[in-house]
Design a protein around this motif. Structure first.
Motif, short mmCIF file in Angstrom:
data_model
loop_
_atom_site.label_atom_id
_atom_site.label_comp_id
_atom_site.label_asym_id
_atom_site.label_seq_id
_atom_site.Cartn_x
_atom_site.Cartn_y
_atom_site.Cartn_z
N GLN A 97 -30.68 -40.30 -20.74
CA GLN A 97 -30.96 -40.25 -19.62
C GLN A 97 -30.88 -38.34 -20.02
O GLN A 97 -32.18 -37.58 -19.93
CB GLN A 97 -30.84 -40.81 -18.72
N ARG A 98 -29.68 -37.98 -20.04
CA ARG A 98 -28.95 -36.58 -20.92
C ARG A 98 -30.44 -36.34 -21.72
O ARG A 98 -30.73 -35.44 -21.88
CB ARG A 98 -28.31 -36.52 -21.07
N PHE A 99 -30.15 -36.72 -23.39
CA PHE A 99 -31.37 -37.05 -23.95
C PHE A 99 -32.87 -36.14 -23.53
O PHE A 99 -32.90 -35.49 -24.07
CB PHE A 99 -31.34 -37.73 -25.16
N ALA A 100 -33.37 -37.38 -22.93
CA ALA A 100 -34.65 -37.44 -22.51
C ALA A 100 -35.03 -36.57 -21.51
O ALA A 100 -35.90 -35.41 -21.88
CB ALA A 100 -35.17 -38.53 -21.62
N GLU A 101 -33.90 -35.66 -20.37
CA GLU A 101 -33.80 -34.63 -19.75
C GLU A 101 -34.50 -33.27 -20.78
O GLU A 101 -34.60 -32.31 -19.87
CB GLU A 101 -32.91 -34.36 -19.20
N GLU A 102 -33.41 -32.92 -21.46
CA GLU A 102 -33.23 -32.01 -22.43
C GLU A 102 -34.96 -31.97 -22.87
O GLU A 102 -35.06 -30.76 -23.48
CB GLU A 102 -31.71 -32.37 -23.50
N LEU A 103 -35.03 -33.11 -23.71
CA LEU A 103 -36.69 -33.76 -24.67
C LEU A 103 -37.73 -32.96 -23.37
O LEU A 103 -38.79 -32.20 -23.94
CB LEU A 103 -36.81 -34.88 -24.29
N GLY A 104 -37.58 -33.21 -22.20
CA GLY A 104 -38.60 -32.51 -21.38
C GLY A 104 -38.61 -31.40 -21.51
O GLY A 104 -39.65 -30.15 -21.16
N LEU A 105 -37.62 -30.32 -21.00
CA LEU A 105 -37.23 -28.77 -21.16
C LEU A 105 -37.60 -28.36 -22.60
O LEU A 105 -38.57 -27.56 -22.33
CB LEU A 105 -36.11 -28.67 -20.69
N LEU A 106 -37.57 -29.68 -23.92
CA LEU A 106 -37.57 -28.73 -24.77
C LEU A 106 -39.45 -28.70 -24.91
O LEU A 106 -40.62 -27.61 -25.32
CB LEU A 106 -37.39 -29.34 -26.07
N PHE A 107 -39.92 -29.58 -24.43
CA PHE A 107 -41.45 -30.28 -24.49
C PHE A 107 -42.02 -28.74 -23.66
O PHE A 107 -43.47 -28.03 -24.05
CB PHE A 107 -41.74 -31.46 -23.91
N GLN A 108 -41.83 -28.66 -22.49
CA GLN A 108 -42.26 -27.05 -21.52
C GLN A 108 -41.68 -25.67 -22.19
O GLN A 108 -42.40 -24.86 -22.01
CB GLN A 108 -41.08 -27.06 -20.36
N ILE A 109 -40.94 -25.74 -23.00
CA ILE A 109 -40.99 -24.95 -23.75
C ILE A 109 -41.91 -24.33 -24.72
O ILE A 109 -42.81 -23.04 -24.77
CB ILE A 109 -39.60 -24.60 -24.34
N LYS A 110 -42.19 -25.53 -25.62
CA LYS A 110 -43.59 -25.72 -26.26
C LYS A 110 -44.88 -24.71 -25.65
O LYS A 110 -45.65 -24.41 -26.11
CB LYS A 110 -43.34 -26.71 -26.73
N ASP A 111 -44.88 -26.01 -24.46
CA ASP A 111 -46.07 -25.61 -23.66
C ASP A 111 -46.48 -24.38 -23.73
O ASP A 111 -47.16 -23.46 -23.62
CB ASP A 111 -46.15 -26.60 -22.56
N ASP A 112 -44.90 -23.90 -23.18
CA ASP A 112 -45.97 -22.14 -22.97
C ASP A 112 -46.05 -21.74 -23.25
O ASP A 112 -46.06 -20.61 -23.15
CB ASP A 112 -44.30 -21.84 -21.99
N LEU A 113 -45.31 -22.08 -25.00
CA LEU A 113 -45.45 -20.70 -26.13
C LEU A 113 -47.14 -21.36 -26.20
O LEU A 113 -48.34 -20.98 -26.81
CB LEU A 113 -44.50 -21.49 -27.32
N LEU A 114 -47.37 -22.51 -26.51
CA LEU A 114 -48.82 -22.98 -26.58
C LEU A 114 -50.05 -22.24 -25.72
O LEU A 114 -51.32 -21.47 -26.30
CB LEU A 114 -49.25 -24.15 -27.01
N ASP A 115 -49.73 -22.44 -24.85
CA ASP A 115 -50.42 -21.12 -23.71
C ASP A 115 -50.97 -20.03 -24.40
O ASP A 115 -51.80 -19.21 -23.51
CB ASP A 115 -49.93 -21.45 -22.61
N VAL A 116 -50.28 -19.48 -25.19
CA VAL A 116 -50.09 -17.88 -25.36
C VAL A 116 -50.38 -17.84 -27.14
O VAL A 116 -51.35 -17.34 -27.46
CB VAL A 116 -49.60 -16.59 -24.64
N GLN A 117 -49.71 -18.84 -28.06
CA GLN A 117 -50.59 -18.76 -29.06
C GLN A 117 -51.25 -19.83 -29.58
O GLN A 117 -51.69 -19.58 -30.13
CB GLN A 117 -49.03 -19.20 -29.58
N GLY A 118 -51.78 -20.94 -28.80
CA GLY A 118 -52.88 -22.16 -29.05
C GLY A 118 -54.03 -21.37 -28.87
O GLY A 118 -54.21 -20.13 -28.86
N THR A 119 -54.77 -21.61 -29.19
CA THR A 119 -56.21 -21.74 -29.05
C THR A 119 -56.62 -22.78 -28.54
O THR A 119 -56.63 -24.24 -28.26
CB THR A 119 -57.14 -21.94 -30.56
N LYS A 120 -58.52 -22.46 -27.91
CA LYS A 120 -58.86 -23.41 -26.65
C LYS A 120 -58.74 -24.31 -27.75
O LYS A 120 -59.30 -25.71 -26.82
CB LYS A 120 -59.76 -22.84 -26.13
N GLU A 121 -59.10 -24.72 -28.73
CA GLU A 121 -60.09 -25.97 -29.89
C GLU A 121 -58.65 -26.34 -30.02
O GLU A 121 -58.62 -27.80 -29.84
CB GLU A 121 -60.79 -25.38 -30.83
N GLU A 122 -57.79 -25.87 -30.13
CA GLU A 122 -56.17 -26.53 -30.71
C GLU A 122 -55.85 -27.52 -29.45
O GLU A 122 -55.22 -28.62 -29.33
CB GLU A 122 -55.20 -25.73 -30.81
#
Length: 291
Positions: A202-227
């Motif tokens: 559970q502790r591992f998955a909780e941190e994985l969820g935050l890791l996922f969200q940080i990457k999501d926030d980066l993709l929102d400014v670094q990604g492309t619509k196609e990606e």
């Protein structure tokens, strides 16, 4: 990496489509529900469940019903998130959002349908009654006021407001994190693991969820619509606080690396209990994803 799981991910889709075709249903609501289910997507949550089962040396096919239920709940949340009253997005997974195709009323009902039918699906699954109860409790707790709903509400309340890192993290521990924890805990329940293993997972998955969200926030400014399959820059457009708006791209990238290290360290505490290589792999997938 994902190829060895593709059969089971395909089985999840088939299981959902079969369930949504049972009995007499409104053709319109079935079509709308299946539209978003069939839109593709990463299926990171079902994949996480199957990888956890493999790490626990358990039969992957036993996870299909629960993985299907989790994917239905996740898809419902996306349909509702995209609505004009929420994020007001026109595209999701490279396709027009549900309400853009079927209208707001039908999209709301499609989301409601997927949420409700996820529980119905689990009641029909070939699990013992004891396991069914535990799985339904895990899913509803993750999706409801103890999890995603509270996170979403606090995210809405923080729009146009200045919030700090601790508040942002709490929002995403609920909004994103709880539905990342659910597949891991569900796999442990299905595989009949002891409480110590479940607690560390559970502790591992909780941190994985935050890791996922940080990457999501980066993709929102670094990604492309196609990606990423949707408009970029929506967080800034909606004046939503993100890890990027708080720390900038460089700071958020540094935080991603820090969280990756912490998540890996938590996983390594289980190296004598489970085959952690399968879950190490998903950390890599989350950090390196482009959509």
């Amino acid at each position: 990496m994902i190829n060895s799981y593709q059969k089971y991910l395909d089985d999840v889709d088939k299981h959902i489509k079969h369930h949504l075709s049972l009995n007499d249903v409104s053709d319109r609501i079935k079509e709308s529900s299946l539209y978003s289910i069939s839109a593709g997507g990463k299926k990171i949550r079902p994949l996480l469940l199957f990888k956890t089962l493999r790490a626990l040396n358990h039969e992957l096919s036993n996870g299909v019903p629960m993985a299907a239920a989790i994917e239905m709940v996740h898809t419902y949340s996306l349909i509702h998130d995209d609505l004009p009253a929420m994020d007001n997005d026109d595209y999701r997974r490279g396709k027009l959002t549900n309400h853009k195709v079927y209208g707001e009323a039908t999209a709301i009902l499609a989301g409601d349908n997927l949420l409700t039918e996820s529980i119905h699906l689990l009641t029909l699954a070939d699990y013992s009654n004891d396991v069914k109860v535990k799985l339904i409790e895990t899913l509803t707790s993750a999706a409801g006021q103890n999890g995603m709903i509270s996170g979403q509400m606090n995210d809405i309340l923080s729009t146009n407001a200045s919030i700090d890192y601790e508040t942002l993290e709490q929002i995403h521990r609920h909004k994103t994190g709880k539905l990342m924890v659910a597949p891991v805990i569900s796999a442990a329940i299905i595989a009949n693991q002891n409480e110590d293993v479940i607690a560390t997972l559970q502790r591992f998955a909780e941190e994985l969820g935050l890791l996922f969200q940080i990457k999501d926030d980066l993709l929102d400014v670094q990604g492309t619509k196609e990606e990423i399959g949707k408009e970029v820059g929506t967080d800034e457009k909606n004046n939503t606080t993100t890890y990027v708006s708080l720390f900038g791209i460089e700071g958020a990238t540094d935080l991603l690396k820090k969280k990756e290290k912490e998540t890996t360290e938590l996983l390594y505490r289980l190296k004598d209990e489970i085959d952690i290589i399968h879950l190490e792999d998903i950390i890599t997938i989350v950090v390196n994803r482009t959509k």
